[in-house]
Design an enzyme around this catalytic site. Structure first.
Site, PDB file in Angstrom:
ATOM      1  N   VAL A 155      -0.774   4.191  11.137  1.00  0.00           N
ATOM      2  CA  VAL A 155      -2.119   4.276  10.585  1.00  0.00           C
ATOM      3  C   VAL A 155      -2.724   2.902  10.283  1.00  0.00           C
ATOM      4  O   VAL A 155      -3.892   2.637  10.592  1.00  0.00           O
ATOM      5  CB  VAL A 155      -2.139   5.260   9.392  1.00  0.00           C
ATOM      6  N   ILE A 156      -1.929   1.966   9.737  1.00  0.00           N
ATOM      7  CA  ILE A 156      -2.481   0.626   9.446  1.00  0.00           C
ATOM      8  C   ILE A 156      -2.797  -0.091  10.749  1.00  0.00           C
ATOM      9  O   ILE A 156      -3.870  -0.692  10.905  1.00  0.00           O
ATOM     10  CB  ILE A 156      -1.505  -0.213   8.591  1.00  0.00           C
ATOM     11  N   HIS A 202     -26.857  24.977   8.475  1.00  0.00           N
ATOM     12  CA  HIS A 202     -27.178  24.670   9.870  1.00  0.00           C
ATOM     13  C   HIS A 202     -28.338  23.682   9.918  1.00  0.00           C
ATOM     14  O   HIS A 202     -29.329  23.883   9.203  1.00  0.00           O
ATOM     15  CB  HIS A 202     -27.576  25.941  10.617  1.00  0.00           C
ATOM     16  N   GLY A 235       3.548  -1.884  15.732  1.00  0.00           N
ATOM     17  CA  GLY A 235       3.447  -0.613  15.002  1.00  0.00           C
ATOM     18  C   GLY A 235       2.093   0.028  15.240  1.00  0.00           C
ATOM     19  O   GLY A 235       1.068  -0.484  14.802  1.00  0.00           O
ATOM     20  N   GLY A 263       5.365   0.139   8.552  1.00  0.00           N
ATOM     21  CA  GLY A 263       5.733   0.983   7.423  1.00  0.00           C
ATOM     22  C   GLY A 263       5.829   0.179   6.136  1.00  0.00           C
ATOM     23  O   GLY A 263       5.586  -1.031   6.116  1.00  0.00           O
ATOM     24  N   ARG A 264       6.149   0.883   5.045  1.00  0.00           N
ATOM     25  CA  ARG A 264       6.177   0.238   3.732  1.00  0.00           C
ATOM     26  C   ARG A 264       7.481   0.558   2.988  1.00  0.00           C
ATOM     27  O   ARG A 264       8.124   1.575   3.245  1.00  0.00           O
ATOM     28  CB  ARG A 264       4.948   0.676   2.912  1.00  0.00           C
TER      29      ARG A 264
HETATM   30  P1  FAD Z   1       0.482   0.710  -5.488  1.00  0.00           P
HETATM   31  O1  FAD Z   1      -0.932   0.917  -5.157  1.00  0.00           O
HETATM   32  O2  FAD Z   1       1.315  -0.095  -4.563  1.00  0.00           O
HETATM   33  O3  FAD Z   1       0.501   0.056  -6.942  1.00  0.00           O
HETATM   34  C1  FAD Z   1       1.683  -0.310  -7.559  1.00  0.00           C
HETATM   35  C2  FAD Z   1       1.363  -1.367  -8.596  1.00  0.00           C
HETATM   36  O4  FAD Z   1       2.525  -1.616  -9.375  1.00  0.00           O
HETATM   37  C3  FAD Z   1       0.966  -2.715  -7.988  1.00  0.00           C
HETATM   38  O5  FAD Z   1      -0.252  -3.119  -8.521  1.00  0.00           O
HETATM   39  C4  FAD Z   1       2.094  -3.661  -8.403  1.00  0.00           C
HETATM   40  O6  FAD Z   1       1.618  -4.973  -8.705  1.00  0.00           O
HETATM   41  C5  FAD Z   1       2.595  -2.998  -9.669  1.00  0.00           C
HETATM   42  N1  FAD Z   1       3.988  -3.318  -9.976  1.00  0.00           N
HETATM   43  C6  FAD Z   1       5.079  -3.165  -9.171  1.00  0.00           C
HETATM   44  N2  FAD Z   1       6.202  -3.475  -9.836  1.00  0.00           N
HETATM   45  C7  FAD Z   1       5.811  -3.840 -11.083  1.00  0.00           C
HETATM   46  C8  FAD Z   1       6.523  -4.275 -12.229  1.00  0.00           C
HETATM   47  N3  FAD Z   1       7.863  -4.328 -12.243  1.00  0.00           N
HETATM   48  N4  FAD Z   1       5.815  -4.604 -13.326  1.00  0.00           N
HETATM   49  C9  FAD Z   1       4.446  -4.526 -13.337  1.00  0.00           C
HETATM   50  N5  FAD Z   1       3.721  -4.108 -12.282  1.00  0.00           N
HETATM   51  C10 FAD Z   1       4.409  -3.764 -11.180  1.00  0.00           C
HETATM   52  N6  FAD Z   1      -3.757   5.678   1.250  1.00  0.00           N
HETATM   53  C11 FAD Z   1      -4.694   6.637   1.296  1.00  0.00           C
HETATM   54  O7  FAD Z   1      -4.504   7.710   0.705  1.00  0.00           O
HETATM   55  N7  FAD Z   1      -5.879   6.459   1.978  1.00  0.00           N
HETATM   56  C12 FAD Z   1      -6.134   5.300   2.642  1.00  0.00           C
HETATM   57  O8  FAD Z   1      -7.201   5.164   3.250  1.00  0.00           O
HETATM   58  C13 FAD Z   1      -5.163   4.276   2.609  1.00  0.00           C
HETATM   59  N8  FAD Z   1      -5.384   3.115   3.248  1.00  0.00           N
HETATM   60  C14 FAD Z   1      -4.455   2.128   3.166  1.00  0.00           C
HETATM   61  C15 FAD Z   1      -4.697   0.946   3.849  1.00  0.00           C
HETATM   62  C16 FAD Z   1      -3.785  -0.076   3.808  1.00  0.00           C
HETATM   63  C17 FAD Z   1      -4.061  -1.358   4.548  1.00  0.00           C
HETATM   64  C18 FAD Z   1      -2.590   0.075   3.042  1.00  0.00           C
HETATM   65  C19 FAD Z   1      -1.587  -1.040   2.944  1.00  0.00           C
HETATM   66  C20 FAD Z   1      -2.329   1.251   2.376  1.00  0.00           C
HETATM   67  C21 FAD Z   1      -3.263   2.301   2.438  1.00  0.00           C
HETATM   68  N9  FAD Z   1      -3.034   3.515   1.806  1.00  0.00           N
HETATM   69  C22 FAD Z   1      -3.967   4.496   1.882  1.00  0.00           C
HETATM   70  C23 FAD Z   1      -1.812   3.756   1.026  1.00  0.00           C
HETATM   71  C24 FAD Z   1      -2.110   3.551  -0.476  1.00  0.00           C
HETATM   72  O9  FAD Z   1      -2.575   2.240  -0.665  1.00  0.00           O
HETATM   73  C25 FAD Z   1      -0.856   3.797  -1.277  1.00  0.00           C
HETATM   74  O10 FAD Z   1      -0.351   5.081  -0.987  1.00  0.00           O
HETATM   75  C26 FAD Z   1      -1.168   3.702  -2.773  1.00  0.00           C
HETATM   76  O11 FAD Z   1      -1.680   2.444  -3.100  1.00  0.00           O
HETATM   77  C27 FAD Z   1       0.085   3.981  -3.586  1.00  0.00           C
HETATM   78  O12 FAD Z   1      -0.261   3.950  -4.927  1.00  0.00           O
HETATM   79  P2  FAD Z   1       0.813   3.566  -6.035  1.00  0.00           P
HETATM   80  O13 FAD Z   1       0.068   3.561  -7.324  1.00  0.00           O
HETATM   81  O14 FAD Z   1       2.020   4.386  -5.889  1.00  0.00           O
HETATM   82  O15 FAD Z   1       1.269   2.064  -5.683  1.00  0.00           O
HETATM   83  P1  NAD Z   2       3.236   4.053   9.610  1.00  0.00           P
HETATM   84  O1  NAD Z   2       4.512   4.692   9.252  1.00  0.00           O
HETATM   85  O2  NAD Z   2       1.989   4.836   9.625  1.00  0.00           O
HETATM   86  O3  NAD Z   2       3.351   3.388  11.054  1.00  0.00           O
HETATM   87  C1  NAD Z   2       4.336   2.440  11.364  1.00  0.00           C
HETATM   88  C2  NAD Z   2       4.570   2.510  12.853  1.00  0.00           C
HETATM   89  O4  NAD Z   2       5.391   1.412  13.216  1.00  0.00           O
HETATM   90  C3  NAD Z   2       5.317   3.785  13.271  1.00  0.00           C
HETATM   91  O5  NAD Z   2       4.634   4.396  14.328  1.00  0.00           O
HETATM   92  C4  NAD Z   2       6.697   3.275  13.669  1.00  0.00           C
HETATM   93  O6  NAD Z   2       7.284   4.039  14.693  1.00  0.00           O
HETATM   94  C5  NAD Z   2       6.376   1.873  14.131  1.00  0.00           C
HETATM   95  N1  NAD Z   2       7.490   0.947  14.051  1.00  0.00           N
HETATM   96  C6  NAD Z   2       8.427   0.855  13.090  1.00  0.00           C
HETATM   97  N2  NAD Z   2       9.287  -0.151  13.369  1.00  0.00           N
HETATM   98  C7  NAD Z   2       8.870  -0.713  14.527  1.00  0.00           C
HETATM   99  C8  NAD Z   2       9.328  -1.807  15.311  1.00  0.00           C
HETATM  100  N3  NAD Z   2      10.388  -2.537  14.964  1.00  0.00           N
HETATM  101  N4  NAD Z   2       8.657  -2.100  16.446  1.00  0.00           N
HETATM  102  C9  NAD Z   2       7.552  -1.375  16.825  1.00  0.00           C
HETATM  103  N5  NAD Z   2       7.093  -0.326  16.120  1.00  0.00           N
HETATM  104  C10 NAD Z   2       7.723  -0.009  14.967  1.00  0.00           C
HETATM  105  O7  NAD Z   2       3.137   2.784   8.629  1.00  0.00           O
HETATM  106  P2  NAD Z   2       1.952   1.753   8.423  1.00  0.00           P
HETATM  107  O8  NAD Z   2       0.945   1.857   9.494  1.00  0.00           O
HETATM  108  O9  NAD Z   2       2.616   0.449   8.156  1.00  0.00           O
HETATM  109  O10 NAD Z   2       1.324   2.267   7.089  1.00  0.00           O
HETATM  110  C11 NAD Z   2       2.152   2.396   5.919  1.00  0.00           C
HETATM  111  C12 NAD Z   2       1.731   3.555   5.086  1.00  0.00           C
HETATM  112  O11 NAD Z   2       0.520   3.267   4.411  1.00  0.00           O
HETATM  113  C13 NAD Z   2       1.451   4.798   5.904  1.00  0.00           C
HETATM  114  O12 NAD Z   2       2.621   5.542   6.075  1.00  0.00           O
HETATM  115  C14 NAD Z   2       0.458   5.540   5.078  1.00  0.00           C
HETATM  116  O13 NAD Z   2       1.155   6.384   4.227  1.00  0.00           O
HETATM  117  C15 NAD Z   2      -0.234   4.446   4.277  1.00  0.00           C
HETATM  118  N6  NAD Z   2      -1.588   4.250   4.816  1.00  0.00           N
HETATM  119  C16 NAD Z   2      -2.452   5.307   4.794  1.00  0.00           C
HETATM  120  C17 NAD Z   2      -3.722   5.158   5.314  1.00  0.00           C
HETATM  121  C18 NAD Z   2      -4.641   6.322   5.282  1.00  0.00           C
HETATM  122  O14 NAD Z   2      -4.337   7.280   4.588  1.00  0.00           O
HETATM  123  N7  NAD Z   2      -5.761   6.294   5.991  1.00  0.00           N
HETATM  124  C19 NAD Z   2      -4.129   3.962   5.866  1.00  0.00           C
HETATM  125  C20 NAD Z   2      -3.218   2.921   5.899  1.00  0.00           C
HETATM  126  C21 NAD Z   2      -1.948   3.078   5.347  1.00  0.00           C
END
Ligand code: FAD
Ligand code: NAD
Length: 476
Positions: A193-194, A455, A190, A282-283
């Site tokens: 972005v991650i 600037h 994949g 993806g997620r």
């Molecule tokens: P989450 O942050 O997933 O929080 C949900 C919470 O609900 C969790 O703590 C979970 O334990 C809790 N929960 C779930 N079900 C239950 C239940 N039944 N009872 C009690 N608790 C429960 N986004 C950005 O905008 N900028 C970034 O730079 C960025 N970087 C990222 C990097 C990585 C490696 C990853 C994985 C994601 C990144 N994202 C980024 C995406 C961002 O993390 C998510 O969009 C964001 O966390 C979503 O927020 P949320 O509150 O919807 O869910």
């Molecule tokens: P993503 O959707 O950004 O990228 C996943 C990639 O995996 C896509 O390009 C997709 O075509 C590819 N893919 C899917 N199935 C595949 C397969 N079987 N084999 C090979 N490639 C495959 O998802 P992500 O990188 O997992 O990140 C998840 C989400 O977390 C993002 O959509 C973003 O919303 C959030 N995130 C945001 C940031 C940020 O804002 N800087 C950073 C990290 C994560």
């Protein structure tokens, strides 16, 4: 008798904890259920974003960028360094400390705002004049009632069917933020972005990174010109190796790590062998164990809780926000939805402008955009003008030795209203804020062009791109 709250939020990620704070600010008696536990078993707030997402990934991006800059970029400034080393454990501990500080900070905010933190798993039990819920935690189970419920349960990493993620050798984001050693050969499935952010971290620290992407095009959601520039920079010799259009087949653990069988874009069988593998495809929204079916809460075909534009779910007084609903999975999108629903519950007119949500990738160069891409405008038949200006003509960018990339502004051909802004370059994550304000205020490119920009600053590139829409850049 069950405790009854005006608002119960399920999940304390950025969407849920912000919703809880806003609801409490508005005088509503609020509780937030959160089940997250750290490696040492402590309950923690902050969700994916603070514990295993945005915050720790940005900490490691900064540390690894500092290492790379010290090794390779200081010579240009006449500074010679030798014997540059890093201590991975110290780097990881710094990241963990930032996470602890931030998650502890939310616990403090909950106390200050008198929000009840219910530790454990929350689920719906039944409805009526109030929603009945159950919280199951270490202390046993508690029945509670809520007039309004905000579901903010977030998302988890999508895994490949049949491939066990042990977060040691085969990892999702959680393991990939905590490798105990730099893998000499790192595979990434994949190139989203991650994959790009975490692939960059480990490449800078010494891994040879090979990425396999299913789609034939790179960064499909970005503006094509940005994606092309990113491809050029990210795949320079010695940088990331990215193969597009692949079909990933069997993935097996081998004596030396992992073997991935795949077909290339032209149909040939190929093999990737690596010491560790990150699966970043993806997620998936978290709805299991929520009791949604028990109360008849609708889930859409993609597994998201079905909501309208105001995040109202299919049942009265239930809202859903953040990664568990439609729209981009971005922390700030969830936060804004949290504020909106809290204000609606309190009788105000909360709203989110989904056309003004910025996207940022914290690679180097950074990528950031807001609004429409050029390909979207073409597909929609919108007449537009485009202006573009490179960082290479900007004195501050040259002084900082960060002159890769450009900013591009797309404006309506008739009204000059800004429709999209796309940046690739150092500090694009910060520069995009000006464009978000412009789009939110319905600004024209002429407005940006007439605003005084300090600037020398990287922000001058935004102004020059605005001037370029009218073909009258002053410095290029
Ligand atoms: P989450 O942050 O997933 O929080 C949900 C919470 O609900 C969790 O703590 C979970 O334990 C809790 N929960 C779930 N079900 C239950 C239940 N039944 N009872 C009690 N608790 C429960 N986004 C950005 O905008 N900028 C970034 O730079 C960025 N970087 C990222 C990097 C990585 C490696 C990853 C994985 C994601 C990144 N994202 C980024 C995406 C961002 O993390 C998510 O969009 C964001 O966390 C979503 O927020 P949320 O509150 O919807 O869910
Ligand atoms: P993503 O959707 O950004 O990228 C996943 C990639 O995996 C896509 O390009 C997709 O075509 C590819 N893919 C899917 N199935 C595949 C397969 N079987 N084999 C090979 N490639 C495959 O998802 P992500 O990188 O997992 O990140 C998840 C989400 O977390 C993002 O959509 C973003 O919303 C959030 N995130 C945001 C940031 C940020 O804002 N800087 C950073 C990290 C994560």
């Amino acid at each position: 008798m069950a405790r009854t709250f005006d608002v119960v939020v399920i999940g304390a990620g950025p969407a849920g904890y912000i919703a809880a704070i806003r609801a409490a600010q508005l005088g509503l008696n609020t509780a937030c259920i959160e089940k997250w536990r750290t490696a040492d078993g402590q309950y923690a707030l902050g969700g994916t974003c603070l514990n295993v997402g945005c915050i720790p990934s940005k900490a490691l991006l900064e540390s690894s960028e500092n290492y790379e800059r010290t090794q390779h970029r200081l010579a240009a400034h006449g500074i010679s360094v030798s014997g540059v080393k890093f201590d991975l454990q110290a780097m990881l501990e710094r990241k963990n400390q930032i996470v602890r500080k931030m998650t502890g900070g939310i616990a403090g905010l909950f106390k200050r705002n008198k929000i009840t933190w219910l530790q454990g798993h929350g689920r719906f039990v039944s409805g009526g004049t109030t929603w009945k819920l159950e919280v199951v935690g270490e202390q046993g189970s508690e029945a509670i009632e809520a007039h309004h419920v905000i579901v903010a349960t977030g998302s988890r990493a999508r895994h490949l069917p049949g491939l066990e993620v042990d977060n040691r050798i085969v990892c999702d984001n959680e393991g990939a933020l905590a490798f105990d050693a730099v893998p000499p050969r790192l595979g990434v499935i994949g190139a989203g972005v991650i994959g790009l952010e975490l692939g960059s971290v480990w490449r800078r620290l010494g891994s040879k990174v090979q990425m396999l992407e299913a789609l034939p095009s790179f960064l499909g959601a970005a503006d094509e010109a940005i994606a092309q520039e990113a491809w050029k920079v990210f795949t320079r010799p010695g940088a990331l190796e990215i193969e597009l259009g692949v079909g990933v087949g069997a993935v097996q653990r081998s004596a030396s790590g992992v073997r991935v069988d795949y077909t290339t874009a032209d149909g040939k069988a190929s093999v990737l062998e690596c010491d560790r593998l990150i699966v970043a495809i993806g997620r998936v929204p978290n709805t299991e164990g929520l009791g949604a079916d028990q109360i008849g809460l609708k889930i859409d075909a993609r597994g998201c809780i079905e909501v309208d534009k105001n995040c109202r779910a299919s049942l009265p007084r239930i809202y859903a926000i953040g990664d568990v609903v439609r729209g981009p999975m971005l922390a700030h999108k969830g936060e804004d939805e949290g504020v909106m629903v809290a204000e609606i519950i309190a009788g105000q007119h909360g709203h989110v402008n989904y056309d003004a949500i910025p996207w940022v990738m914290y690679t180097m160069p950074e990528i950031a955009w807001v609004g429409k891409t050029e390909q979207q405008l073409k597909a929609e038949g919108v007449a537009y003008r485009s202006g573009r200006f490179p960082f290479a003509y900007n004195g501050r960018a040259l002084g900082r030795d960060e002159a890769d990339g450009f900013i591009k502004i797309l404006a309506d051909a008739a009204t000059d209203r800004i429709l999209g802004v796309h940046a690739i370059g150092s500090l694009a994550s910060e520069l995009i804020a000006e464009a978000v304000v412009a789009i939110e205020f319905g600004a024209s490119s002429e407005d940006i062009a007439r605003i005084c920009h300090a600037h020398p600053s990287m922000a001058e590139v935004m102004r020059e791109a605005a001037l370029a829409v009218d073909k009258r850049s002053l410095n290029g």
